[in-house]
Design a protein around this motif. Structure first.
Motif, PDB file in Angstrom:
ATOM      1  N   UNK A 257       0.854  -1.191   0.000  1.00  0.00           N
ATOM      2  CA  UNK A 257       0.000   0.000   0.000  1.00  0.00           C
ATOM      3  C   UNK A 257       0.890   1.241   0.000  1.00  0.00           C
ATOM      4  N   UNK A 258       0.481   2.265  -0.726  1.00  0.00           N
ATOM      5  CA  UNK A 258       1.242   3.512  -0.804  1.00  0.00           C
ATOM      6  C   UNK A 258       0.605   4.558   0.125  1.00  0.00           C
ATOM      7  N   UNK A 259       1.424   5.149   0.965  1.00  0.00           N
ATOM      8  CA  UNK A 259       0.941   6.159   1.908  1.00  0.00           C
ATOM      9  C   UNK A 259       1.719   7.453   1.710  1.00  0.00           C
ATOM     10  N   UNK A 260       1.029   8.554   1.901  1.00  0.00           N
ATOM     11  CA  UNK A 260       1.644   9.879   1.886  1.00  0.00           C
ATOM     12  C   UNK A 260       1.412  10.497   3.255  1.00  0.00           C
ATOM     13  N   UNK A 261       2.486  10.728   4.016  1.00  0.00           N
ATOM     14  CA  UNK A 261       2.376  11.127   5.415  1.00  0.00           C
ATOM     15  C   UNK A 261       2.877  12.551   5.615  1.00  0.00           C
ATOM     16  N   UNK A 262       2.036  13.367   6.224  1.00  0.00           N
ATOM     17  CA  UNK A 262       2.420  14.758   6.486  1.00  0.00           C
ATOM     18  C   UNK A 262       2.956  14.946   7.895  1.00  0.00           C
ATOM     19  N   UNK A 263       2.722  13.973   8.786  1.00  0.00           N
ATOM     20  CA  UNK A 263       3.205  14.068  10.161  1.00  0.00           C
ATOM     21  C   UNK A 263       3.430  12.667  10.697  1.00  0.00           C
ATOM     22  N   UNK A 264       4.340  12.572  11.643  1.00  0.00           N
ATOM     23  CA  UNK A 264       4.628  11.285  12.256  1.00  0.00           C
ATOM     24  C   UNK A 264       6.047  11.262  12.779  1.00  0.00           C
ATOM     25  N   UNK A 265       6.299  10.322  13.675  1.00  0.00           N
ATOM     26  CA  UNK A 265       7.619  10.168  14.281  1.00  0.00           C
ATOM     27  C   UNK A 265       8.267   8.941  13.669  1.00  0.00           C
ATOM     28  N   UNK A 266       9.370   9.146  12.954  1.00  0.00           N
ATOM     29  CA  UNK A 266      10.018   8.065  12.222  1.00  0.00           C
ATOM     30  C   UNK A 266      11.024   7.335  13.110  1.00  0.00           C
ATOM     31  N   UNK A 267      10.975   6.026  13.056  1.00  0.00           N
ATOM     32  CA  UNK A 267      11.975   5.170  13.701  1.00  0.00           C
ATOM     33  C   UNK A 267      12.633   4.358  12.605  1.00  0.00           C
ATOM     34  N   UNK A 268      13.954   4.468  12.474  1.00  0.00           N
ATOM     35  CA  UNK A 268      14.663   3.663  11.488  1.00  0.00           C
ATOM     36  C   UNK A 268      14.762   2.234  12.002  1.00  0.00           C
ATOM     37  N   UNK A 269      14.252   1.308  11.216  1.00  0.00           N
ATOM     38  CA  UNK A 269      14.233  -0.103  11.603  1.00  0.00           C
ATOM     39  C   UNK A 269      15.528  -0.741  11.128  1.00  0.00           C
ATOM     40  N   UNK A 270      16.226  -1.383  12.053  1.00  0.00           N
ATOM     41  CA  UNK A 270      17.484  -2.039  11.685  1.00  0.00           C
ATOM     42  C   UNK A 270      17.203  -3.265  10.815  1.00  0.00           C
ATOM     43  N   UNK A 271      18.030  -3.474   9.799  1.00  0.00           N
ATOM     44  CA  UNK A 271      17.844  -4.668   8.970  1.00  0.00           C
ATOM     45  C   UNK A 271      17.974  -5.949   9.794  1.00  0.00           C
ATOM     46  N   UNK A 272      17.223  -6.953   9.429  1.00  0.00           N
ATOM     47  CA  UNK A 272      17.328  -8.250  10.111  1.00  0.00           C
ATOM     48  C   UNK A 272      18.683  -8.869   9.802  1.00  0.00           C
ATOM     49  N   UNK A 273      19.290  -9.477  10.819  1.00  0.00           N
ATOM     50  CA  UNK A 273      20.623 -10.093  10.626  1.00  0.00           C
ATOM     51  C   UNK A 273      20.495 -11.609  10.676  1.00  0.00           C
TER      52      UNK A 273
END
Length: 273
Positions: A257-273
């Motif tokens: 699904x494609x989302x367009x977000x104008x607000x929010x708190x981003x958390x960078x997700x670490x790649x699975x190892x």
């Protein structure tokens, strides 16, 4: 109260006179720099000045801030003179829809200035947090006040590990940056903001035509990463950050699904190892 261990040699005060001599000149965006020892919030003070008709280009710097605010209503504080806490007043003529780019513009300018002067790899987490690695170096908060926009930044300069507000923060001192002098850092940020703001304004607020969108993408630590976005309604989305649109909104691909977000708190997700 300031810690008695910290002398003026370690954390010297800023000179209002020197900053005005360096930054305020005919044709400059900056019309006056005020340095105060302490205030509740530089953004709140400049917002009130804007309501009273203060002209574009006013800069307010606080050596200590007692009621600083971050994005999403968070509080923000730091020991006196340990960082740069300041706000600017703009009165943009670009269409209101384009003005959402101003906080991103500020982030691009600040990251560029700090990267060049301090010789550290500063990147942007959407929309405008300055990061070194995954640790937060600075935050930016923009607020509309009538036809004006007030933008504030808190940049950690000499904070020591035990002084950090959260363990995910950092400072130029901790990162052993090449410059820990707040005066040239402030001048560099303001000059870079002026250059980007003039280009953006001359393009009528068009982030594509002014080169702002491409500069933002080049500085971004978020685009191309898998992220979790905490939304204002206490829900979250996890997916691939694919870009920013012409309004500066985050484009997210979450489970097809494609989302367009104008607000929010981003958390960078670490790649699975």
């Amino acid at each position: 109260m300031p810690d008695s261990r910290y002398s003026d040699l370690e954390r010297p005060p800023l000179s209002e006179a020197a900053l005005n001599r360096a930054l305020v000149r005919p044709g400059s965006l900056w019309t006056g720099v005020t340095v105060v020892e302490s205030t509740g919030s530089t953004n709140a003070d400049l917002a009130e000045a804007a309501r009273r008709g203060a002209e574009e280009g006013a800069v307010l710097v606080a050596e200590a801030q007692e009621a600083g605010r971050g994005r999403l209503g968070r509080t923000w504080s730091a020991p006196p003179r340990s960082g740069l806490t300041f706000s600017i007043l703009l009165r943009p003529e670009a269409p209101p829809a384009a003005q959402g780019w101003l906080s991103l513009l500020y982030g691009v300018a600040a990251a560029s200035a700090v990267r060049r002067l301090a010789e550290v790899d500063v990147r942007l987490k959407w929309p405008n947090d300055l990061l070194i690695g995954e640790r937060k170096l600075a935050g930016v908060l923009a607020e509309r006040v009538g036809d004006a926009v007030v933008i504030g930044m808190g940049l950690n300069v000499t904070l020591r590990p035990e002084e950090l507000p959260v363990e995910t923060a950092t400072s130029l001192g901790i990162e052993e940056a090449a410059c820990l002098d707040r005066d040239p850092l402030l001048r560099a940020v303001l000059r870079e903001v002026e250059a980007h703001y003039r280009e953006w304004a001359q393009a009528g607020g068009d982030a594509e035509a002014s080169g702002l969108r491409s500069a933002y993408l080049a500085a971004s630590a978020t685009i191309g990463r898998r992220v979790r976005v905490e939304l204002p309604n206490e829900q979250s989305l996890t997916g691939l950050a694919t870009g920013v649109d012409h309004f500066g909104h985050l484009l997210l691909d979450a489970e097809g699904e494609q989302y367009t977000l104008s607000a929010g708190d981003v958390v960078h997700v670490r790649p699975a190892t």
